[in-house]
Write an enzyme that holds these catalytic residues in place. Structure first.
Site, PDB file in Angstrom:
ATOM      1  N   GLU A 140     -27.341 -27.730   3.204  1.00 11.94           N
ATOM      2  CA  GLU A 140     -28.560 -28.468   3.553  1.00 11.94           C
ATOM      3  C   GLU A 140     -29.202 -29.102   2.321  1.00 11.94           C
ATOM      4  O   GLU A 140     -29.683 -30.242   2.382  1.00 11.94           O
ATOM      5  CB  GLU A 140     -29.554 -27.547   4.265  1.00 11.94           C
ATOM      6  CG  GLU A 140     -29.030 -26.904   5.539  1.00 11.94           C
ATOM      7  CD  GLU A 140     -28.463 -27.898   6.537  1.00 11.94           C
ATOM      8  OE1 GLU A 140     -28.879 -29.077   6.520  1.00 11.94           O
ATOM      9  OE2 GLU A 140     -27.589 -27.513   7.336  1.00 11.94           O
ATOM     10  N   HIS A 143     -27.387 -32.222   1.549  1.00  9.06           N
ATOM     11  CA  HIS A 143     -27.815 -33.343   2.397  1.00  9.06           C
ATOM     12  C   HIS A 143     -29.011 -34.051   1.767  1.00  9.06           C
ATOM     13  O   HIS A 143     -29.062 -35.285   1.706  1.00  9.06           O
ATOM     14  CB  HIS A 143     -28.214 -32.837   3.791  1.00  9.06           C
ATOM     15  CG  HIS A 143     -27.100 -32.810   4.782  1.00  9.06           C
ATOM     16  ND1 HIS A 143     -26.267 -33.892   5.014  1.00  9.06           N
ATOM     17  CD2 HIS A 143     -26.685 -31.832   5.650  1.00  9.06           C
ATOM     18  CE1 HIS A 143     -25.389 -33.582   5.959  1.00  9.06           C
ATOM     19  NE2 HIS A 143     -25.625 -32.340   6.355  1.00  9.06           N
TER      20      HIS A 143
END
Length: 287
Positions: A140, A143
């Site tokens: 994450e 990202h």
């Protein structure tokens, strides 16, 4: 039936608002140039508005509880891990949140690298080992560091513009064809024209979804690679293996699932925002 009615009503409302705004701005949508301006404003406008409110929407939709002061050792570890990975990735510390869900999932969202949110489900936080959770968090954070939210927003804006523009060009061609074969030369009429535009919006929208999903899958592979650098390849593979053993993800809305660790499975891989877990594991193993 209610959902279909709301979908139709929403589409008609958007068309009405768009027409009013374009009239106020003096944009003539009967010309190709005017139509392209109309399509770009609403295509990119909708995408960037969604990006701007993405953190707020995520918190409200998923019931995220942002951790400001850790209440226990698990929350403290979670904050410290994200802080360490964010520093490694060269980004500002994201907000860290937990949301109640038995699913093993997590997502990242936010309008920029320095204004982001990383959220994990209780099912993931308490159902995985720390090494596996660390791999997910690194995915994450990657990202965010890769700027995936902005990248996919730009792609979404482009395809939105294409859908709006192409649907109305084709509808105009159909209207002209009907008009040329109509003794009175009236064409489709307003409501028939809007119905044709609506159907074309849906058809071109499916094509647009395939394009966005393709780029989303590419970004997932990149985020996996980034996670392998931040947390170690074995931790990322372990996390994906653990997800593969669990049930299919289903509860996360589409706008969040695009940046989740575990996407919905589909018989048509073209429509999937995430590559199959088996392919992601294989890609990491061959790095």
């Amino acid at each position: 039936m209610k959902r279909i009615f709301l979908l139709i009503a929403t589409n008609l409302a958007v068309l009405l608002v768009a027409s009013i705004v374009m009239s106020i701005l003096g944009v003539n949508t009967s010309t190709m140039g005017g139509l392209l301006v109309f399509a770009a404003i609403f295509g990119f406008g909708g995408a960037f508005i969604s990006l701007a409110i993405s953190k707020w929407m995520a918190k409200k939709t998923m019931g995220c509880e942002v951790i400001t002061t850790p209440r226990d050792s698990t929350e403290r570890w979670l904050l410290e891990t994200v802080a360490r990975q964010a520093q490694q990735a060269g980004i500002k510390m994201p907000e860290v949140a937990i949301y109640q869900s038995p699913e093993m999932n997590a997502f990242a969202t936010g309008p920029s690298k320095d204004n982001s949110l990383v959220a994990v489900s209780t099912g993931l936080l308490y159902g995985m080992s720390q090494d596996e959770v660390e791999g997910v968090l690194a995915h994450e954070v990657s990202h965010v560091a890769n700027g995936d939210m902005v990248t996919l927003t730009l792609i979404q804006g482009v395809v939105n513009t294409f859908v709006i523009f192409a649907a109305r060009v084709v509808a105009g061609i159909i209207n002209n064809f009907v008009s040329s074969n109509d003794e009175e030369g009236e064409g489709l009429g307003m409501f028939a024209y809007m119905a044709v535009v609506f159907v074309l919006d849906m058809l071109f929208g499916i094509l647009a979804s395939i394009i966005v999903a393709y780029f989303s899958r590419i970004r997932e592979y990149r985020a996996d690679e980034g996670a392998a650098r931040l947390a170690g390849k074995h931790k990322m593979i372990a996390a994906l293996e653990r997800l593969r053993q669990g049930p299919e993800s289903s509860a996360m809305p589409a706008q969040m699932s695009a940046f989740g660790i575990n996407g919905k499975r589909s018989m048509a891989e073209l429509m999937m925002s995430h590559p199959p877990l088996e392919k992601r594991i294989a890609a990491l193993q061959t790095r």
